[in-house]
Design an enzyme around this catalytic site. Structure first.
Site, PDB file in Angstrom:
ATOM      1  N   LYS A   7       0.796  -1.221   0.000  1.00 12.42           N
ATOM      2  CA  LYS A   7       0.000   0.000   0.000  1.00 12.42           C
ATOM      3  C   LYS A   7       0.833   1.277   0.000  1.00 12.42           C
ATOM      4  CE  LYS A   7      -3.927  -0.182  -0.071  1.00 12.42           C
ATOM      5  NZ  LYS A   7      -5.009  -0.521  -1.037  1.00 12.42           N
TER       6      LYS A   7
HETATM    7  C1  LIG Z   1      -2.525  -7.076   3.659  1.00 14.38           C
HETATM    8  C2  LIG Z   1      -3.215  -6.597   2.426  1.00 14.38           C
HETATM    9  N1  LIG Z   1      -3.284  -7.431   1.381  1.00 14.38           N
HETATM   10  C3  LIG Z   1      -3.922  -7.062   0.250  1.00 14.38           C
HETATM   11  C4  LIG Z   1      -4.533  -5.825   0.126  1.00 14.38           C
HETATM   12  C5  LIG Z   1      -5.265  -5.485  -1.139  1.00 14.38           C
HETATM   13  O1  LIG Z   1      -4.594  -4.578  -1.955  1.00 14.38           O
HETATM   14  P1  LIG Z   1      -5.424  -3.659  -2.948  1.00 14.38           P
HETATM   15  O2  LIG Z   1      -6.068  -2.590  -2.121  1.00 14.38           O
HETATM   16  O3  LIG Z   1      -4.401  -3.105  -3.892  1.00 14.38           O
HETATM   17  O4  LIG Z   1      -6.448  -4.489  -3.636  1.00 14.38           O
HETATM   18  C6  LIG Z   1      -4.482  -4.933   1.195  1.00 14.38           C
HETATM   19  C7  LIG Z   1      -5.127  -3.639   1.121  1.00 14.38           C
HETATM   20  O5  LIG Z   1      -5.119  -2.827   2.012  1.00 14.38           O
HETATM   21  C8  LIG Z   1      -3.801  -5.326   2.373  1.00 14.38           C
HETATM   22  O6  LIG Z   1      -3.732  -4.514   3.439  1.00 14.38           O
END
Ligand SMILES: Cc1ncc(COP(=O)(O)O)c(C=O)c1O
Length: 321
Positions: A47
């Site tokens: 992020k």
């Molecule tokens: C630990 C974790 N994995 C995956 C994601 C998903 O990413 P995206 O928001 O780019 O879909 C997030 C989003 O905050 C996250 O905190």
């Protein structure tokens, strides 16, 4: 970044993350599994990219004025990324989050100087943030945004989230794999990662297949009828279809259970030396399933979304007795 040796700011160290082939875990499958270590970003998660892009784009377009207050609802990783971006770019940050998220996330954000507003959980247990919890967090965020006249980063709607991955993660992955990728799999939170990376990769190679990975209990994107909502994959699976999600990029949906995600995260630590969190375990569990079922040798790429250090208070890595 002009000089990798000495950066002027940690923000210059976001992106250009390493990529590793999971030679131990993928052994015997006949396939190659490549993982991009987003845990190597300064805020220890994927992020950071979206956070920095959101602030940079808002500055560039004049939406964000010097010294303004930025606000966001977040499970923690976006909050950490925004904390880094705000502290280095000179903005105040207010982070609204559910008390269900792991305590390390709160500690990190506070250490980086942001103000945290904690919203008590409505339904979930520790580490299980549900759609109902998120609704409460949203209400508080909305009210505070108006009260503080703050700039809402709005990761679930802000196209900068997708741009970060279309301009960064996708091209980096493609270059690191020297264009040899057949399949990309990713969990979906805001969908910035899935949409941005898939869009770039499919532009490069239209036959490349992109799969969404969802928690079995919250498989909302694949339109499963019976959904329970509770799961351990903090950061996603909130029972709502994110506005940034581009269904035209999806070749299929895979679901993973908490047990699979946990087992795979532990195997990543024990066999590959990669300390990661629940959603990374989910990503790799799905990649492994594709590898085991593949009819020909494939290269499957995915993302290690964040560091296992963010989950030491959870049951992910128990202390041996
Ligand atoms: C630990 C974790 N994995 C995956 C994601 C998903 O990413 P995206 O928001 O780019 O879909 C997030 C989003 O905050 C996250 O905190």
């Amino acid at each position: 970044m002009p000089d990798r040796a000495i950066a002027n700011s940690v923000l210059d160290l976001i992106g250009n993350t390493p990529c590793v082939s999971l030679t131990a875990l993928a052994a015997g499958t006949g396939c190659r599994i490549l993982v991009k270590l987003e845990s190597a970003n300064p805020g220890l998660s994927v992020k950071d990219r979206a956070a920095n892009q959101i602030i940079a784009d808002a500055e560039r377009t004049g939406v964000l004025k010097p010294g303004a207050t930025v606000i966001e609802r977040t499970s923690g990783n976006m909050g950490t990324g925004l904390a880094l971006a705000c502290l280095r770019r000179g903005y105040k940050l207010v982070v609204v989050m559910s008390s269900g998220n792991s305590v390390e996330r709160r500690q990190m954000i506070a250490a980086l100087g942001a103000k945290i507003v904690l919203v008590p959980q409505v339904t979930g247990g520790p580490g299980e943030v549900t759609g109902a919890d998120l609704l409460e967090v949203e209400k508080v965020t909305d009210a505070l945004t108006k009260k503080l006249k703050a700039f809402r980063a709005d990761q679930f709607k802000n196209v900068s989230s997708v741009r970060a991955h279309e301009l960064g993660t996708g091209p980096e992955l493609w270059a690191q794999a020297k264009g040899k990728i057949d399949v990309f799999v990713s969990v979906v939170g805001s969908s910035g990662t899935f949409t941005g990376v898939s869009r770039f990769l499919k532009r490069k190679k239209p036959t490349l297949r992109c799969y969404v990975v969802e928690p079995k209990n919250a498989a909302i994107l694949s339109g499963k009828k019976r959904v329970a909502g509770r799961h351990k994959l903090q950061g996603l699976g909130y029972m709502e279809v994110p506005q940034l999600f581009d269904r035209s990029l999806v070749d299929g949906y895979l679901t993973v259970t908490d047990t699979e995600a946990v087992r795979t995260a532990r195997q990543l630590a024990k066999l590959e030396g990669i300390l990661c969190g629940f959603t990374s375990g989910g990503n790799v569990a799905a990649a492994l399933r594709i590898a085991r079922e593949a009819k020909r040798p494939l290269t499957i790429a995915t993302v290690i979304t964040d560091s296992g250090l963010k989950y030491l208070s959870t049951d992910l890595f128990p202390i041996p007795r």
